[in-house]
Design an enzyme around this catalytic site. Structure first.
Site, PDB file in Angstrom:
ATOM      1  N   GLY A 127     -11.800   9.641  53.428  1.00  0.00           N
ATOM      2  CA  GLY A 127     -12.792   8.583  53.253  1.00  0.00           C
ATOM      3  C   GLY A 127     -12.407   7.649  52.124  1.00  0.00           C
ATOM      4  CE1 TYR A 128      -8.629   8.665  49.296  1.00  0.00           C
ATOM      5  CE2 TYR A 128      -6.811   7.121  49.187  1.00  0.00           C
ATOM      6  CZ  TYR A 128      -7.368   8.323  48.840  1.00  0.00           C
ATOM      7  OH  TYR A 128      -6.666   9.176  48.040  1.00  0.00           O
ATOM      8  CB  SER A 129     -11.039   2.072  54.636  1.00  0.00           C
ATOM      9  OG  SER A 129      -9.659   2.279  54.566  1.00  0.00           O
ATOM     10  CB  SER A 161      -8.091   9.021  61.283  1.00  0.00           C
ATOM     11  OG  SER A 161      -7.641   7.695  61.234  1.00  0.00           O
ATOM     12  CD  GLU A 244      -2.474   7.778  54.047  1.00  0.00           C
ATOM     13  OE1 GLU A 244      -3.026   7.582  52.942  1.00  0.00           O
ATOM     14  OE2 GLU A 244      -2.934   7.390  55.118  1.00  0.00           O
ATOM     15  CB  THR A 374      -1.424  -3.992  55.515  1.00  0.00           C
ATOM     16  OG1 THR A 374      -1.323  -4.695  54.267  1.00  0.00           O
ATOM     17  CG2 THR A 374      -2.888  -3.791  55.860  1.00  0.00           C
ATOM     18  CD  GLU A 376       0.812  -8.184  56.003  1.00  0.00           C
ATOM     19  OE1 GLU A 376       0.142  -7.143  56.074  1.00  0.00           O
ATOM     20  OE2 GLU A 376       1.343  -8.716  56.997  1.00  0.00           O
TER      21      GLU A 376
HETATM   22  C1  LIG Z   1      -5.491   3.545  63.110  1.00  0.00           C
HETATM   23  C2  LIG Z   1      -6.067   3.451  61.730  1.00  0.00           C
HETATM   24  C3  LIG Z   1      -6.463   4.602  61.106  1.00  0.00           C
HETATM   25  C4  LIG Z   1      -7.033   4.536  59.836  1.00  0.00           C
HETATM   26  N1  LIG Z   1      -7.465   5.692  59.258  1.00  0.00           N
HETATM   27  C5  LIG Z   1      -8.075   5.650  58.056  1.00  0.00           C
HETATM   28  C6  LIG Z   1      -8.601   6.834  57.476  1.00  0.00           C
HETATM   29  O1  LIG Z   1      -8.511   7.928  58.044  1.00  0.00           O
HETATM   30  N2  LIG Z   1      -9.231   6.736  56.303  1.00  0.00           N
HETATM   31  C7  LIG Z   1      -9.359   5.557  55.630  1.00  0.00           C
HETATM   32  O2  LIG Z   1      -9.909   5.551  54.542  1.00  0.00           O
HETATM   33  N3  LIG Z   1      -8.882   4.397  56.162  1.00  0.00           N
HETATM   34  C8  LIG Z   1      -8.246   4.424  57.352  1.00  0.00           C
HETATM   35  N4  LIG Z   1      -7.766   3.259  57.912  1.00  0.00           N
HETATM   36  C9  LIG Z   1      -8.033   1.989  57.241  1.00  0.00           C
HETATM   37  C10 LIG Z   1      -6.815   1.339  56.627  1.00  0.00           C
HETATM   38  O3  LIG Z   1      -6.436   2.027  55.458  1.00  0.00           O
HETATM   39  C11 LIG Z   1      -7.186  -0.138  56.349  1.00  0.00           C
HETATM   40  O4  LIG Z   1      -7.344  -0.761  57.610  1.00  0.00           O
HETATM   41  C12 LIG Z   1      -6.111  -0.855  55.565  1.00  0.00           C
HETATM   42  O5  LIG Z   1      -6.068  -0.381  54.238  1.00  0.00           O
HETATM   43  C13 LIG Z   1      -6.337  -2.379  55.536  1.00  0.00           C
HETATM   44  O6  LIG Z   1      -7.632  -2.680  55.145  1.00  0.00           O
HETATM   45  P1  LIG Z   1      -8.550  -3.679  56.018  1.00  0.00           P
HETATM   46  O7  LIG Z   1      -8.486  -3.217  57.421  1.00  0.00           O
HETATM   47  O8  LIG Z   1      -9.860  -3.779  55.339  1.00  0.00           O
HETATM   48  O9  LIG Z   1      -7.786  -5.075  55.957  1.00  0.00           O
HETATM   49  P2  LIG Z   1      -7.808  -6.179  54.737  1.00  0.00           P
HETATM   50  O10 LIG Z   1      -7.608  -5.469  53.477  1.00  0.00           O
HETATM   51  O11 LIG Z   1      -9.080  -6.948  54.920  1.00  0.00           O
HETATM   52  O12 LIG Z   1      -6.567  -7.031  55.097  1.00  0.00           O
HETATM   53  C14 LIG Z   1      -6.572  -8.060  56.097  1.00  0.00           C
HETATM   54  C15 LIG Z   1      -5.197  -8.735  56.089  1.00  0.00           C
HETATM   55  O13 LIG Z   1      -4.941  -9.359  54.800  1.00  0.00           O
HETATM   56  C16 LIG Z   1      -3.730  -8.867  54.245  1.00  0.00           C
HETATM   57  N5  LIG Z   1      -3.854  -8.728  52.780  1.00  0.00           N
HETATM   58  C17 LIG Z   1      -4.907  -8.188  52.119  1.00  0.00           C
HETATM   59  N6  LIG Z   1      -4.673  -8.197  50.786  1.00  0.00           N
HETATM   60  C18 LIG Z   1      -3.441  -8.752  50.615  1.00  0.00           C
HETATM   61  C19 LIG Z   1      -2.626  -9.017  49.461  1.00  0.00           C
HETATM   62  N7  LIG Z   1      -3.041  -8.721  48.224  1.00  0.00           N
HETATM   63  N8  LIG Z   1      -1.412  -9.591  49.657  1.00  0.00           N
HETATM   64  C20 LIG Z   1      -0.977  -9.891  50.923  1.00  0.00           C
HETATM   65  N9  LIG Z   1      -1.709  -9.670  52.043  1.00  0.00           N
HETATM   66  C21 LIG Z   1      -2.913  -9.099  51.884  1.00  0.00           C
HETATM   67  C22 LIG Z   1      -3.522  -7.517  54.880  1.00  0.00           C
HETATM   68  O14 LIG Z   1      -2.181  -7.113  54.849  1.00  0.00           O
HETATM   69  C23 LIG Z   1      -4.051  -7.729  56.290  1.00  0.00           C
HETATM   70  O15 LIG Z   1      -3.058  -8.331  57.072  1.00  0.00           O
HETATM   71  C24 LIG Z   1      -7.182   3.285  59.174  1.00  0.00           C
HETATM   72  C25 LIG Z   1      -6.741   2.117  59.799  1.00  0.00           C
HETATM   73  C26 LIG Z   1      -6.199   2.194  61.071  1.00  0.00           C
HETATM   74  C27 LIG Z   1      -5.763   0.910  61.725  1.00  0.00           C
END
Ligand SMILES: Cc1cc2nc3c(=O)[nH]c(=O)nc-3n(C[C@H](O)[C@H](O)[C@H](O)COP(=O)(O)OP(=O)(O)OC[C@H]3O[C@@H](n4cnc5c(N)ncnc54)[C@H](O)[C@@H]3O)c2cc1C
Length: 392
Positions: A127-129, A161, A244, A374, A376
């Protein structure tokens, strides 16, 4: 760096391959997504077998239920499991939480949480995001308020997940809203059946239920479930992310898929009546992707070698994840193209080629460059911590 396997490592790989051949029937093998109840049952069945062999936690110290084996054996195990599509590993417990508890947990926490993970009895989730905190994780808002022997937690986690399968969750909360954002976060553990925790499914673009939104409403978490110091959870969280992001899974998955596609190209005739494997463009693409697979594998081994020497990989883990995830996406994308119209068929379709895996995995792997930070964000880490460039 060129890594040579020792005789002991080669012997372990041979033992593992023999076990896979003899003990895991083809119908139990799969891509390990555990989306359906049946796939999940398979997952648990194989997990128990792996735990009995002591293979889930090869490199852990023996006092916590491990085998005390060299880190490289663990890496070889991961590689072969992925290559042969064997289900059963449990990354949240074995690969993320456990090594983090070994660094930041109390002795009591290690003795309580690690052995059940080693026995394959507990499914953890992460539970991070949160709905408004992903890449900028330190902005998270889930609140934990001090109340006697407990924290009382309110808020929501998203993209969690396997939350719908999990017994426990490790998660980040804000314990000091007035401190600078990285300094008011704590790292907690809670059973998923704690009153006030509820799970809502989210269906991904491939049509599978693998992640969820998790809601916390006045959830009481005992203070003994705090890992590391109060308000210093950011550093615990960061250690976990380094574990991770490392791993050989991506190049192993790419190699297996390339091997399948090469076999397909040999045995399938193109419009000119010749095997597809004679087509110069197709051959070039195979060569290109094979070189990238070997490069990604070398970096993954370098990360493992650092871990074997007690170092925590950081920019190296980011490099490994960036290269490996893009590679896997490229391999499945190429697979879909190579199969032509058959590449559009999903698992279960009577005319599907290679079990309809290509399109399914092309859709599934879109997420690979998003989860665990991500691409990025990985590039930002490599730029600042690896190359010493200023923050953008
Ligand atoms: C299949 C899947 C499983 C997952 N499982 C888990 C899980 O079990 N537990 C959990 O906690 N999370 C989980 N996640 C979440 C995942 O960690 C987040 O989706 C990820 O950290 C990106 O956050 P966001 O989706 O809020 O995108 P945002 O942070 O909103 O980013 C949107 C876009 O902006 C870009 N961006 C943002 N900040 C910057 C920066 N400073 N510089 C350049 N570009 C930037 C990003 O790269 C991305 O392209 C999962 C995600 C997926 C897709």
């Amino acid at each position: 760096m060129r890594y040579e396997f020792t005789a002991e490592e080669e012997a372990f790989r041979a033992e593992l391959l023999e076990w896979i051949e003899n003990e895991v029937p083809e119908d139990l093998r799969g891509i390990g997504r555990a989306a359906s109840d049946e796939e999940w049952e398979n997952e648990l069945r194989v997990r128990r077998q792996l735990a009995d062999k002591g293979w889930l936690t090869l490199a852990w110290p023996t006092e916590y239920g491990g085998q005390g084996a060299p880190m490289m054996q663990q890496v070889i195990f991961n590689e072969e499991m992925v290559y042969h599509r064997i289900p059963g590993r449990e990354p949240f417990g074995t690969r993320m939480l456990a090594p983090t508890l070994m660094v930041h947990g109390t002795e009591e926490q290690r003795r309580k949480y690690l052995p059940p993970i080693a026995r394959g009895e507990v499914q953890w989730c992460q539970g991070y995001s949160e709905p408004d905190s992903g890449s900028d994780l330190a902005s998270l808002q889930m609140r934990a308020v001090d109340d006697g022997d407990d924290f009382v937690v309110n808020g929501s986690k998203i993209w969690t997940s396997l939350a719908h399968r999990a017994d426990w969750i490790f998660f980040l909360v804000r314990t000091d809203p007035d401190a600078p954002k990285h300094r008011g976060i704590s790292f907690l553990l809670a059973p998923m059946d704690t009153p006030g925790i509820s799970v809502e499914p989210i269906i991904n673009m491939a049509g599978h239920h693998s992640f969820n939104q998790v809601f916390f409403e006045d959830v009481r978490v005992p203070k003994e479930n705090l890992v590391g110091e109060l308000n210093r959870g950011w550093y615990v969280a960061a250690t976990l992310l380094d574990f991770e992001r490392s791993g050989v899974d991506y190049p192993a998955q790419a190699r297996r898929t390339l091997d399948d596609l090469i076999e397909y190209a040999h045995s399938t005739l193109g419009a000119d009546g010749e095997p597809l494997s004679k087509d110069p463009d197709i051959r070039r693409k195979f060569v290109e992707l094979s070189i990238e697979t070997d490069a990604a594998r070398s970096i993954a081994y370098e990360v493992a070698d650092m871990q074997a020497h007690g170092e925590i990989p950081n920019k190296e883990a980011s490099m490994s994840k960036t290269l490996g995830t893009k590679l896997v996406q490229d391999v499945y994308g190429f697979g879909v193209d190579l199969l032509g119209m058959y590449g559009q068929l999903r698992p279960g379709s009577p005319r599907a080629v290679l079990e309809g895996r290509m399109l399914d995995m092309q859709l599934t792997t879109v997420a690979f460059t998003i989860f665990a930070g991500t691409t990025e964000i990985q590039k930002n880490i490599i730029a600042t911590r690896g190359l010493g460039l200023p923050r953008g």
